[in-house]
Design an enzyme around this catalytic site. Structure first.
Site, PDB file in Angstrom:
ATOM      1  N   GLY A 239       0.787  -1.464  -0.018  1.00 57.35           N
ATOM      2  CA  GLY A 239      -0.095  -0.073  -0.131  1.00 57.35           C
ATOM      3  C   GLY A 239       0.761   1.166  -0.047  1.00 57.35           C
ATOM      4  O   GLY A 239       0.085   2.300  -0.016  1.00 57.35           O
ATOM      5  N   GLU A 275       3.886  -6.547   1.602  1.00 55.18           N
ATOM      6  CA  GLU A 275       3.397  -7.180   0.273  1.00 55.18           C
ATOM      7  C   GLU A 275       3.249  -5.849  -0.743  1.00 55.18           C
ATOM      8  O   GLU A 275       2.214  -5.454  -1.202  1.00 55.18           O
ATOM      9  CB  GLU A 275       1.915  -7.564   0.217  1.00 55.18           C
ATOM     10  CG  GLU A 275       1.787  -8.884   1.185  1.00 55.18           C
ATOM     11  CD  GLU A 275       0.149  -9.123   1.462  1.00 55.18           C
ATOM     12  OE1 GLU A 275      -0.654  -8.303   1.296  1.00 55.18           O
ATOM     13  OE2 GLU A 275      -0.108 -10.275   2.221  1.00 55.18           O
ATOM     14  N   PRO A 276       4.445  -5.168  -0.890  1.00 54.05           N
ATOM     15  CA  PRO A 276       4.139  -3.964  -1.828  1.00 54.05           C
ATOM     16  C   PRO A 276       4.114  -4.262  -3.305  1.00 54.05           C
ATOM     17  O   PRO A 276       4.696  -5.395  -3.764  1.00 54.05           O
ATOM     18  CB  PRO A 276       5.469  -3.528  -1.523  1.00 54.05           C
ATOM     19  CG  PRO A 276       6.543  -4.409  -1.345  1.00 54.05           C
ATOM     20  CD  PRO A 276       5.732  -5.582  -0.706  1.00 54.05           C
ATOM     21  N   GLY A 277       3.080  -3.719  -4.018  1.00 55.47           N
ATOM     22  CA  GLY A 277       2.932  -3.839  -5.342  1.00 55.47           C
ATOM     23  C   GLY A 277       3.616  -2.625  -6.144  1.00 55.47           C
ATOM     24  O   GLY A 277       4.598  -2.314  -6.840  1.00 55.47           O
ATOM     25  N   ARG A 278       2.519  -1.644  -5.941  1.00 55.47           N
ATOM     26  CA  ARG A 278       2.979  -0.339  -6.749  1.00 55.47           C
ATOM     27  C   ARG A 278       4.143   0.307  -6.528  1.00 55.47           C
ATOM     28  O   ARG A 278       4.733   0.871  -7.235  1.00 55.47           O
ATOM     29  CB  ARG A 278       1.886   0.676  -6.368  1.00 55.47           C
ATOM     30  CG  ARG A 278       1.714   2.021  -6.847  1.00 55.47           C
ATOM     31  CD  ARG A 278       0.812   2.992  -6.189  1.00 55.47           C
ATOM     32  NE  ARG A 278      -0.626   2.328  -5.930  1.00 55.47           N
ATOM     33  CZ  ARG A 278      -1.632   2.321  -6.685  1.00 55.47           C
ATOM     34  NH1 ARG A 278      -1.821   3.020  -7.879  1.00 55.47           N
ATOM     35  NH2 ARG A 278      -2.620   1.773  -6.073  1.00 55.47           N
ATOM     36  N   ARG A 314      -6.489   3.489 -15.557  1.00 52.35           N
ATOM     37  CA  ARG A 314      -6.513   4.440 -14.291  1.00 52.35           C
ATOM     38  C   ARG A 314      -7.198   5.798 -14.029  1.00 52.35           C
ATOM     39  O   ARG A 314      -7.967   6.016 -13.478  1.00 52.35           O
ATOM     40  CB  ARG A 314      -5.172   4.343 -13.732  1.00 52.35           C
ATOM     41  CG  ARG A 314      -4.488   2.896 -13.201  1.00 52.35           C
ATOM     42  CD  ARG A 314      -3.203   2.805 -12.432  1.00 52.35           C
ATOM     43  NE  ARG A 314      -3.477   3.515 -11.382  1.00 52.35           N
ATOM     44  CZ  ARG A 314      -3.012   4.754 -10.732  1.00 52.35           C
ATOM     45  NH1 ARG A 314      -2.445   5.642 -11.805  1.00 52.35           N
ATOM     46  NH2 ARG A 314      -3.204   5.241  -9.707  1.00 52.35           N
ATOM     47  N   TYR A 318     -10.120   5.773 -11.953  1.00 48.80           N
ATOM     48  CA  TYR A 318      -9.849   6.191 -10.526  1.00 48.80           C
ATOM     49  C   TYR A 318      -9.376   7.843 -10.473  1.00 48.80           C
ATOM     50  O   TYR A 318      -9.196   8.549  -9.699  1.00 48.80           O
ATOM     51  CB  TYR A 318      -8.560   5.674 -10.116  1.00 48.80           C
ATOM     52  CG  TYR A 318      -8.358   4.334  -9.759  1.00 48.80           C
ATOM     53  CD1 TYR A 318      -9.331   3.490  -9.034  1.00 48.80           C
ATOM     54  CD2 TYR A 318      -7.505   3.621 -10.337  1.00 48.80           C
ATOM     55  CE1 TYR A 318      -9.139   2.188  -8.743  1.00 48.80           C
ATOM     56  CE2 TYR A 318      -7.358   2.287 -10.312  1.00 48.80           C
ATOM     57  CZ  TYR A 318      -8.091   1.461  -9.778  1.00 48.80           C
ATOM     58  OH  TYR A 318      -8.169  -0.040  -9.430  1.00 48.80           O
ATOM     59  N   CYS A 346     -14.707   4.737 -28.033  1.00 49.11           N
ATOM     60  CA  CYS A 346     -16.166   5.252 -28.224  1.00 49.11           C
ATOM     61  C   CYS A 346     -16.680   5.597 -27.110  1.00 49.11           C
ATOM     62  O   CYS A 346     -17.912   5.010 -26.554  1.00 49.11           O
ATOM     63  CB  CYS A 346     -17.062   4.810 -29.087  1.00 49.11           C
ATOM     64  SG  CYS A 346     -16.116   4.352 -30.653  1.00 49.11           S
ATOM     65  N   GLU A 347     -16.159   6.444 -25.756  1.00 50.76           N
ATOM     66  CA  GLU A 347     -16.670   6.967 -24.752  1.00 50.76           C
ATOM     67  C   GLU A 347     -16.165   8.016 -24.239  1.00 50.76           C
ATOM     68  O   GLU A 347     -14.604   8.395 -24.539  1.00 50.76           O
ATOM     69  CB  GLU A 347     -16.165   5.889 -23.633  1.00 50.76           C
ATOM     70  CG  GLU A 347     -16.846   4.611 -23.473  1.00 50.76           C
ATOM     71  CD  GLU A 347     -17.068   3.665 -22.133  1.00 50.76           C
ATOM     72  OE1 GLU A 347     -16.853   4.341 -21.164  1.00 50.76           O
ATOM     73  OE2 GLU A 347     -16.868   2.439 -22.330  1.00 50.76           O
TER      74      GLU A 347
HETATM   75  C1  LIG Z   1      -3.359  -4.869  -3.896  1.00 50.38           C
HETATM   76  C2  LIG Z   1      -2.813  -5.422  -2.540  1.00 50.38           C
HETATM   77  C3  LIG Z   1      -1.552  -5.191  -2.172  1.00 50.38           C
HETATM   78  C4  LIG Z   1      -0.701  -4.294  -2.912  1.00 50.38           C
HETATM   79  O1  LIG Z   1      -0.856  -3.045  -2.664  1.00 50.38           O
HETATM   80  P1  LIG Z   1      -0.050  -1.980  -3.488  1.00 50.38           P
HETATM   81  O2  LIG Z   1      -0.867  -0.594  -3.268  1.00 50.38           O
HETATM   82  O3  LIG Z   1       0.066  -2.315  -4.962  1.00 50.38           O
HETATM   83  O4  LIG Z   1       1.275  -1.908  -2.795  1.00 50.38           O
HETATM   84  C5  LIG Z   1      -0.959  -5.812  -1.060  1.00 50.38           C
HETATM   85  N1  LIG Z   1      -1.849  -6.836  -0.567  1.00 50.38           N
HETATM   86  C6  LIG Z   1      -2.975  -6.907  -0.620  1.00 50.38           C
HETATM   87  C7  LIG Z   1      -3.813  -8.125   0.060  1.00 50.38           C
HETATM   88  C8  LIG Z   1      -3.709  -6.428  -1.913  1.00 50.38           C
HETATM   89  O5  LIG Z   1      -4.867  -6.572  -2.124  1.00 50.38           O
END
Ligand SMILES: *Cc1c(COP(=O)(O)O)cnc(C)c1O
Length: 421
Positions: A239, A275-278, A314, A318, A346-347
């Site tokens: 997050g 659990e970093p993604g972004r 996005r 968002y 077409c939106e």
């Molecule tokens: C989406 C998600 C993440 C990653 O969130 P980021 O904002 O991309 O870091 C981690 N854990 C869980 C359970 C998620 O649903």
């Protein structure tokens, strides 16, 4: 920091000129930098050291198997939210004991897949899921290692569609009910309780919500231990937000985030997972598009690109901002003008930016959307029968297409006409 810089007036991904990729692959395409992905992963491992920890990349943010292999080879774990993502992680060579399974709606089939293929832990989100998982594990003659995702009821102060830690959200169990649910988990024959999980949302630009949540998790750890549970692992979710504009945003750094984690939970002696993604993938990718037309409208000019909302959703989903830059660097002090940047779909929602000041552009020019690595390609679709956008990975002076653009034959062959029609 990323590895997309102008050199001699041409935007590069590491040592590769973007126009060279465009010439080979065609536009639009995503391009990722191996160096940026690597750097971001290391920022987290360094921020958490010397705590025993595992950085699990949230692969829903960018799930190409080549990217997963790159991160997996560095030692990353993976956070998956579906059987499909589990398969991707395994296809990238990531061992099961580095894969955590999150998500509110895991099916029995997905549980079986992970229990037979190998899993580090399930992050369980409800009592029905707990019971189903126990049944599946018993039927396979194994026990499922679990954490329970608790909902700490904190306001992540982020976009409402990606806030997950308030009590009205669908995620986790209320922290107030944790004792009861952990007691049930401990009684189930197919379940082994090992820890606690929390994830309060995405694109957080302040540390306080994390702090509130982690302090609650620390309290809960002590309470559950007192109630006889062997809590030895804390999954603190993902997050952490990224800057989407160069100028005015300064989200917290991984170092500060790591220090916060140490401050709030390190005295518990647990192994920590995040659990970093972004933050790993976001600024490691660009979406590159070509200008089809510049259309002079009523009081505004439209930049009509060959990328559209189906390729990068996005902005329309968002209201998200992406910096849009010309691939050929405009000379210093050259004029800009406001453009409404749109795609061909077409939106009216197919709008990337309104009245955005960009250097003057013409048909055939290339532009790049910055910070497009996360929740970009993974959310792409073939709306308007626009072929799924290809992906390219760069490392140093090498690049490779890591997902091809499908041909129209491939697209049309997926449909079948019933014999009775
Ligand atoms: C989406 C998600 C993440 C990653 O969130 P980021 O904002 O991309 O870091 C981690 N854990 C869980 C359970 C998620 O649903």
């Amino acid at each position: 920091m990323d590895h997309f810089l102008y050199r001699n007036g041409i935007l590069h991904a590491e040592d590769v000129a973007i126009p060279d990729i465009a010439a080979q692959v065609g536009t639009p395409f995503y391009v990722y930098s191996a160096a940026t992905l690597t750097r971001h992963y290391h920022l987290f491992t360094e921020a958490l050291s010397p705590l025993p920890h595992l950085v699990c990349f949230a692969i829903k943010s960018l799930s190409n198997v080549a990217v997963l292999k790159l991160l997996g080879d560095l030692g990353a774990g993976m956070d998956v939210v579906s059987g499909g993502e589990y398969r991707r992680a395994r296809a990238a060579g990531v061992p099961g004991d580095r894969i955590v399974f999150s998500g509110v709606g895991k099916t029995r089939e997905e549980m079986r897949l992970a229990l037979t293929g190998g899993i580090r832990q399930f992050n369980v989100e409800s009592e029905p899921e707990l019971r189903a998982l126990s049944e599946v594990a018993v039927s396979l003659g194994v026990t499922a290692p679990i954490t329970i995702r608790v909902n700490p009821d904190v306001d992540a102060r982020t976009h409402e569609k990606i806030a997950t830690g308030k009590k009205e959200n669908k995620f986790g169990i209320p922290i107030a009910r944790a004792s009861e649910v952990y007691a049930e988990a401990a009684r189930l024959p197919g379940i082994e309780v090992i820890g606690i999980d929390v994830h309060i949302g995405s694109q957080l630009t302040e540390l306080e919500p994390f702090e509130q949540a982690y302090l609650k998790v620390a309290d809960l750890t002590r309470r559950l231990r007192a109630e006889g549970h062997d809590i030895r692992r804390l999954d603190l979710g993902g997050g952490l937000g990224i800057p989407y504009t160069r100028s005015n945003e300064a989200p917290p750094l991984p170092t500060d985030y790591g220090a916060l984690i140490k401050r709030t939970v390190s005295d518990l002696g647990c192994e920590v997972e995040i659990e970093p993604g972004r933050l790993i993938s976001g600024n490691a990718g660009l979406l590159v598009a070509g200008v089809i037309y510049v259309k002079n409208g009523e009081g505004r000019d439209f930049l009509i690109l060959d990328a559209a909302m189906n390729d990068l959703v996005r902005p329309s989903m968002y209201g998200a901002h992406h910096d849009i830059v010309p691939v050929l660097e405009p000379p210093a002090a050259s004029p800009t003008q406001p453009y409404d940047v749109v795609g061909p779909v077409c939106e009216t929602g197919d709008t990337f930016a309104k009245a955005r000041e960009i250097a003057l552009l013409a048909e055939g020019d290339l532009v790049a959307f910055r910070s497009a690595g996360a929740y970009g390609a993974v959310m792409a679709s073939e709306y308007n029968t626009r072929p799924l956008v290809p992906e390219v990975l760069v490392r140093g002076d090498q690049f490779a297409v890591i997902r091809e653009r499908p041909s129209f034959d491939e697209i049309l062959n997926r449909d079948t006409i019933p014999a009775w029609l």
